[in-house]
Design a protein around this motif. Structure first.
Motif, PDB file in Angstrom:
ATOM      1  N   ARG A 188      28.039  39.671  33.735  1.00 51.39           N
ATOM      2  CA  ARG A 188      29.244  39.782  34.546  1.00 51.39           C
ATOM      3  C   ARG A 188      30.118  38.554  34.328  1.00 51.39           C
ATOM      4  NH1 ARG A 188      31.213  42.870  38.602  1.00 51.39           N
ATOM      5  NH2 ARG A 188      32.285  41.880  40.364  1.00 51.39           N
TER       6      ARG A 188
ATOM      7  N   GLY B 177      37.515  37.590  44.845  1.00 49.01           N
ATOM      8  CA  GLY B 177      36.506  38.637  44.727  1.00 49.01           C
ATOM      9  C   GLY B 177      37.051  39.902  44.098  1.00 49.01           C
ATOM     10  N   ALA B 178      38.235  40.327  44.533  1.00 48.08           N
ATOM     11  CA  ALA B 178      38.843  41.536  43.981  1.00 48.08           C
ATOM     12  C   ALA B 178      39.233  41.331  42.519  1.00 48.08           C
ATOM     13  CB  ALA B 178      40.068  41.927  44.803  1.00 48.08           C
ATOM     14  N   ASP B 179      39.712  40.134  42.189  1.00 47.39           N
ATOM     15  CA  ASP B 179      40.079  39.853  40.801  1.00 47.39           C
ATOM     16  C   ASP B 179      38.863  39.941  39.880  1.00 47.39           C
ATOM     17  OD1 ASP B 179      42.766  39.508  41.304  1.00 47.39           O
ATOM     18  OD2 ASP B 179      42.675  37.317  41.400  1.00 47.39           O
TER      19      ASP B 179
ATOM     20  N   ASP C 165      36.216  41.795  40.302  1.00 48.72           N
ATOM     21  CA  ASP C 165      35.899  43.210  40.131  1.00 48.72           C
ATOM     22  C   ASP C 165      36.827  43.855  39.110  1.00 48.72           C
ATOM     23  OD1 ASP C 165      33.828  43.095  41.950  1.00 48.72           O
ATOM     24  OD2 ASP C 165      35.028  43.814  43.633  1.00 48.72           O
ATOM     25  N   ARG C 166      38.110  43.521  39.156  1.00 48.05           N
ATOM     26  CA  ARG C 166      39.073  44.096  38.217  1.00 48.05           C
ATOM     27  C   ARG C 166      38.760  43.650  36.789  1.00 48.05           C
ATOM     28  NH1 ARG C 166      44.175  46.115  37.245  1.00 48.05           N
ATOM     29  NH2 ARG C 166      44.541  46.680  39.418  1.00 48.05           N
TER      30      ARG C 166
ATOM     31  N   ASN D  22      35.996  42.864  35.503  1.00 52.84           N
ATOM     32  CA  ASN D  22      34.754  43.460  35.013  1.00 52.84           C
ATOM     33  C   ASN D  22      34.811  44.981  34.905  1.00 52.84           C
ATOM     34  OD1 ASN D  22      32.449  41.343  34.638  1.00 52.84           O
ATOM     35  ND2 ASN D  22      33.580  40.657  36.445  1.00 52.84           N
ATOM     36  N   THR D  23      36.004  45.570  34.965  1.00 46.47           N
ATOM     37  CA  THR D  23      36.141  47.003  34.690  1.00 46.47           C
ATOM     38  C   THR D  23      35.558  47.289  33.312  1.00 46.47           C
ATOM     39  OG1 THR D  23      38.186  47.089  35.989  1.00 46.47           O
ATOM     40  CG2 THR D  23      37.762  48.917  34.464  1.00 46.47           C
TER      41      THR D  23
ATOM     42  N   GLY E 111      33.942  44.176  29.667  1.00 45.86           N
ATOM     43  CA  GLY E 111      34.894  44.261  30.768  1.00 45.86           C
ATOM     44  C   GLY E 111      36.265  44.671  30.299  1.00 45.86           C
TER      45      GLY E 111
ATOM     46  N   THR F 256      45.674  42.871  35.307  1.00 40.73           N
ATOM     47  CA  THR F 256      44.411  42.224  34.959  1.00 40.73           C
ATOM     48  C   THR F 256      44.640  40.888  34.261  1.00 40.73           C
ATOM     49  OG1 THR F 256      43.497  44.453  34.687  1.00 40.73           O
ATOM     50  CG2 THR F 256      42.133  42.619  33.953  1.00 40.73           C
TER      51      THR F 256
ATOM     52  N   SER G  40      41.623  33.882  38.526  1.00 39.88           N
ATOM     53  CA  SER G  40      40.195  33.551  38.581  1.00 39.88           C
ATOM     54  C   SER G  40      39.894  32.292  37.783  1.00 39.88           C
ATOM     55  CB  SER G  40      39.355  34.731  38.071  1.00 39.88           C
ATOM     56  OG  SER G  40      39.485  34.885  36.671  1.00 39.88           O
TER      57      SER G  40
END
Length: 413
Positions: free
Chosen positions: A225, A270-272, A274-275, A277-278, A312, A360, A367
Motif C-alpha cells: 500500500r 486518509g481519503a487521499d 485511499d484514492r 491506492n485505487t 495503484g 489524484t 499526501s
C-alpha cells in the motif's frame, strides 16, 4: 502470491561480508551462470565505494569479480565483470524506516520476479536474497494497533525516532547490473530541465500501460500500500507537534495560503491515501529524478531503486515525479507535462478520465506534503545544508497552487 526466493544459508548484511562463494551462488540462483559442477565461479571479489550522502537509503558499492582462468559460459552469455551491490542502510533509524515499508525485501522481490518483464530499461538482476520477515497479516495487525492509539500516545511515541523506527536483524543483499559511471543523475538540488521530463513521463506511461488491470499484482511480494499504513498517526503528530514546528522552520516563505493548503492536506490525508491506492496498474513508487539515470544527450533513461513499488493509480507516479523534479520557477511546466503524459497513455490504448487523473494528482501531492512535514523534527536526508523536505515541500505547495485550476480552488472539495 509471489514470494521471495529467500536463501536459508549465508547472506552478507554489509559489503565487508561479501565473498566469492556467495557471489557465485547468488548468480547461479538468478540464472546468470549455470549450476553444473564445471560452471564458472567467482574466485575473488574487490569492493569499490560509490559516492553518496546521509540521505542514502542503503549501502551501495561496486563489486569487481575475478573469474576462473578462462571461464566462459556460452549458455548464459558474457560473464559480468562488475556488479552494483545494495545492502540495508548502516544508519539504524534509516534502516528501521525502510523496514517499516518492507522496502529492501520489496526491491529484491521486484528484481527476482518482475524486472525481466519491464517495458522500460532497468538494470539486470544478478542475484540477491533477504531473511524472512513478519507476514503481511502480522504487519497489518501492528499497523492497526498503532493507528488506533489515542492521539496523545501517538504524539508521544513519535518524539524519539530511534525508538519508533528500530531496525531488525534481517539481512538484505541485492546485486544488479553495473551501468557504469558515464550516466547522469539529477538530484533534488539540481533537477533535470523540464524538457527532459517528457522522456521520463513517456517511460512511466509505458510502464503503466503494460501492467494495466493486472490486479494479481496486489498480492505480489514487490507491492504494498502506497504512502503509509497509519494515517491517523500522521494526523495526530501533525496536530500535536509538527504544525507548530512547520510554522517556525519555514516562516521565511510559508504564506497563509500555504498554511491553508497544509491544513487541508492533513484533513484529507486518509481519503487521499485511499484514492492513490485505487488498483489500476503497477507503479515505480519513487520516481524522483535521483532514481533515474540519463545518457549524456538525455535521449534515454534508466529507472533504478525499485524499493517502493505498488499497485495503484498512475497519477501517483506522475505527481510524485513532477513535484520533485521541477524547481519552483519551472512549476508552470507541470500541467503541460502531465497532459502530455495523458496523451502518451491514451496512445498506448489506456483511457483515463482527466478529472479523476487531476484529482489524484493533487491527492498525491497533498499526501507527499504531509510526509515532508512529518520529517521536520527528524531530518533523515542531507543535501548540503538542507534536507529533502526543504527542497520538496516548497515545490509541493507551488505545484498544488499551479494545478488548482484543473479541479477548482486550492482547498476546494
Amino acid at each position: 502470491m509471489a514470494t521471495l526466493a529467500r536463501s536459508t544459508g549465508f547472506i552478507p548484511s554489509t559489503p565487508a561480508e561479501v565473498n566469492p562463494a556467495w557471489c557465485t551462488a547468488a548468480m547461479q540462483e538468478a540464472g546468470v551462470i549455470g549450476s553444473a559442477a564445471n560452471a564458472p565461479k567467482v574466485t575473488a571479489v574487490a569492493l569499490e565505494q560509490l559516492g553518496g550522502g546521509t540521505g542514502m537509503s542503503g549501502d551501495t558499492v561496486r563489486l569487481r569479480f575475478t573469474w576462473d582462468d578462462g571461464a566462459v559460459d556460452p549458455a548464459m552469455g558474457a560473464l559480468p565483470a562488475t556488479a552494483i551491490a545494495k545492502f540495508a542502510a548502516p544508519l539504524p533509524v534509516i534502516k528501521g524506516l525502510l523496514e517499516s515499508l518492507d522496502a529492501y525485501a520489496r526491491e529484491i522481490a521486484f528484481y527476482q520476479t518482475l524486472s525481466a518483464s519491464m517495458p522500460l530499461r532497468v538494470p539486470r538482476f544478478l542475484g540477491g536474497a533477504a531473511d524472512p520477515g513478519r507476514s503481511a497479516k502480522a504487519n497489518s495487525r501492528i499497523n492497526k494497533v498503532v493507528n488506533g492509539l489515542p492521539a496523545k500516545a501517538q504524539v508521544a511515541m513519535s518524539v524519539d525516532a530511534t525508538k519508533l523506527l528500530r531496525p531488525s536483524k534481517r539481512r538484505y543483499a541485492l546485486m544488479i547490473e553495473d551501468l557504469g559511471d558515464a550516466l547522469t543523475v539529477h538530484d533534488v538540488v539540481e533537477p533535470p530541465e523540464p524538457e527532459h521530463l517528457q522522456l521520463t513521463l513517456g517511460e512511466l506511461a509505458k510502464l503503466h500501460a503494460a501492467f494495466w488491470g493486472r490486479r494479481e499484482l496486489l498480492d505480489h511480494g514487490a507491492t504494498a500500500r502506497l504512502v503509509c499504513p497509519t494515517p491517523k498517526l500522521y494526523e495526530s503528530v501533525y496536530d500535536g507537534r509538527v504544525r507548530e514546528q512547520m510554522l517556525e522552520v519555514w516562516s521565511s516563505w510559508l504564506t497563509p495560503e500555504f498554511v491553508a493548503i497544509a491544513d487541508d492536506a492533513r484533513r484529507r490525508f486518509g481519503a487521499d491515501i485511499d484514492r492513490i491506492n485505487t488498483p489500476l496498474t503497477f507503479l515505480h513508487g519513487d520516481p524522483r529524478s535521483d532514481n533515474i539515470l540519463f545518457d549524456d544527450a538525455h535521449t534515454s533513461a534508466t529507472f533504478v531503486d525499485w524499493a517502493l513499488t505498488g499497485f495503484g493509480h498512475p497519477a501517483y507516479d506522475v505527481a510524485y515525479h513532477l513535484s520533485a523534479s521541477l524547481d519552483v520557477h519551472n512549476m508552470g511546466h507541470f500541467v503541460p507535462l502531465a497532459q502530455n503524459y495523458l496523451r502518451e497513455l491514451t496512445g498506448a490504448g489506456i483511457a483515463l478520465d482527466p478529472s479523476d487523473f487531476w484529482e489524484t494528482v493533487r491527492a498525491t501531492m497533498r499526501s507527499m506534503l504531509m510526509q515532508q512535514i512529518q520529517a521536520i523534527p527528524h531530518p533523515l536526508s542531507s543535501y548540503g545544508d538542507k534536507n529533502l523536505e526543504d527542497y520538496w515541500a516548497p515545490r509541493l505547495f507551488h505545484a498544488l497552487t499551479e494545478t488548482a485550476p484543473m479541479v477548482g480552488s486550492p482547498i476546494a472539495h
